[in-house]
Each structure stands twice: as structure tokens, then as C-alpha cells.
Design a protein around this motif. Structure first.
Motif, short mmCIF file in Angstrom:
data_model
loop_
_atom_site.label_atom_id
_atom_site.label_comp_id
_atom_site.label_asym_id
_atom_site.label_seq_id
_atom_site.Cartn_x
_atom_site.Cartn_y
_atom_site.Cartn_z
N VAL A 18 0.84 -1.20 0.00
CA VAL A 18 0.00 0.00 0.00
C VAL A 18 0.88 1.26 0.00
N VAL A 21 2.37 1.98 -3.48
CA VAL A 21 1.40 2.59 -4.40
C VAL A 21 1.05 4.01 -3.95
N ARG A 25 1.57 7.45 -6.21
CA ARG A 25 0.49 8.40 -6.48
C ARG A 25 0.90 9.81 -6.05
N HIS A 87 -4.88 10.11 -1.42
CA HIS A 87 -3.99 9.16 -2.11
C HIS A 87 -3.83 7.87 -1.30
N ALA A 90 -6.98 5.93 -1.89
CA ALA A 90 -6.98 5.40 -3.26
C ALA A 90 -5.99 4.23 -3.40
N ALA A 91 -4.86 4.32 -2.69
CA ALA A 91 -3.88 3.22 -2.74
C ALA A 91 -4.48 1.97 -2.10
N ALA A 93 -7.64 1.26 -2.00
CA ALA A 93 -8.65 0.78 -2.96
C ALA A 93 -7.97 0.06 -4.13
N ASP A 94 -6.86 0.63 -4.63
CA ASP A 94 -6.12 -0.01 -5.74
C ASP A 94 -5.75 -1.44 -5.39
N LEU A 95 -5.43 -1.66 -4.10
CA LEU A 95 -5.00 -2.99 -3.69
C LEU A 95 -6.15 -3.81 -3.10
N ASP A 96 -7.38 -3.37 -3.42
CA ASP A 96 -8.57 -4.14 -3.06
C ASP A 96 -8.80 -4.33 -1.57
N ARG A 102 -10.72 0.24 4.86
CA ARG A 102 -10.27 1.55 4.31
C ARG A 102 -10.77 2.68 5.17
#
Ligand code: HEM
Length: 120
Positions: A18, A21, A25, A87, A90-91, A93-96, A102
Motif C-alpha cells: 500500500v 502505491v 500516487r 492518495h 486510493a492506494a 482501494a487499488d490494492l482491493d 479503508r
């Protein structure tokens, strides 16, 4: 789900992913990347990973500088704080990372705002 937030996130390896990423970002965002021009990013990634592991209940002792001293000279305002916090979300979220976790991370980070924001 049970366990500490640290465990639910997937432990140190997930947090480290995390963080990776997250800074990609941040460094790609011209509104805030100037803050990191003179920063040793590998040291920062290591500190941030430890820091997030410790605030999420992991078996990790954060031994970096305390957050107010680390940020005081940067003159960060509330808007810049929001950008960085976004950010991070969002990081995740990017990694599910699921929404519940979150939200918990974002809430923990929002509590740090008074220590980090120093601009009037
Ligand atoms: C969102 C919550 C934030 C957290 C949890 C956080 C956490 C940290 C941590 C743990 C460090 C390492 C301190 C050390 O090396 O001992 C650090 C350093 C730093 N932070 Fe943050 N930070 C946050 C927000 C921000 C914001 C909003 C900015 C700028 C807009 C920022 C800019 C920096 C910079 C530039 C450094 C490195 C300073 C240096 O080069 O030594 N941080 N942060």
C-alpha cells in the motif's frame, strides 16, 4: 471479521505494498510532489510502513521522528493534507482493501491532521 486492523489488512507485506502505491500516487501529483524533492524516498517508505503498521495495531514499534516534528517545517495546509489522505485511500482501494478497513485507516489518519498541518 476479527483481529486487529493490521491483521485484517494482511500484515506487514500488504501495508508495504500500500505504501509503495501511495507514494507513487503522491509523487505523480504536482500539487504535492514538491514536498518530497529532497526526501530519501526509500527511508520514507520504510518509516511510513512501520508507522502505519503500528497505528493499525501491528507488532511493530515505530521508531521514526514524531509526526509533528517530522512535518512542522513543511508548512502543510488542510487542503494538502486532504490530497495526501485521499492518495492513501486510493492506494488502499487499488490494492482491493475492503471498504470497512479503508474507512478505519482513513479515520485513524484523519486524527493525525492536527499534528501534521501547521499552515495557517
Ligand atoms: C496523511 C497523513 C500522514 C502521515 C501518516 C504521514 C507520515 C509520515 C511519516 C511516518 C514520516 C517519516 C518521519 C521520519 O522519517 O521519521 C513522514 C515524513 C514526511 N512527510 Fe508525512 N505524513 C502524512 C501527511 C503528510 C502530508 C500531508 C505531507 C505533505 C503535503 C507530508 C510530507 C512529508 C515529507 C516531505 C516527509 C519527509 C521529510 C523528510 O524528507 O525528512 N506528509 N510522514
Amino acid at each position: 471479521m476479527t483481529g486487529t486492523l493490521y491483521e485484517r489488512l494482511g500484515g506487514r507485506e500488504s501495508i508495504s505494498a500500500v505504501v509503495e502505491v501511495f507514494y507513487e500516487r503522491v509523487l505523480g501529483d504536482d500539487r504535492v510532489n514538491h514536498f518530497f524533492e529532497n526526501t530519501d524516498m526509500s527511508a520514507l517508505r520504510a518509516h511510513q510502513t512501520k508507522f502505519l503498521a503500528s497505528v493499525t495495531g501491528g507488532p511493530v514499534e515505530y521508531d521514526g521522528e514524531d509526526l509533528s516534528s517530522a512535518h512542522a517545517h513543511l508548512d502543510i495546509d488542510g487542503e494538502e493534507f486532504e490530497i495526501i489522505a485521499h492518495h492513501l485511500d486510493a492506494a488502499l482501494a487499488d490494492l482491493d482493501v475492503p471498504e470497512t478497513e479503508r474507512e478505519e485507516v482513513v479515520a485513524a489518519v484523519a486524527e493525525l491532521e492536527p499534528a501534521i498541518v501547521s499552515a495557517k
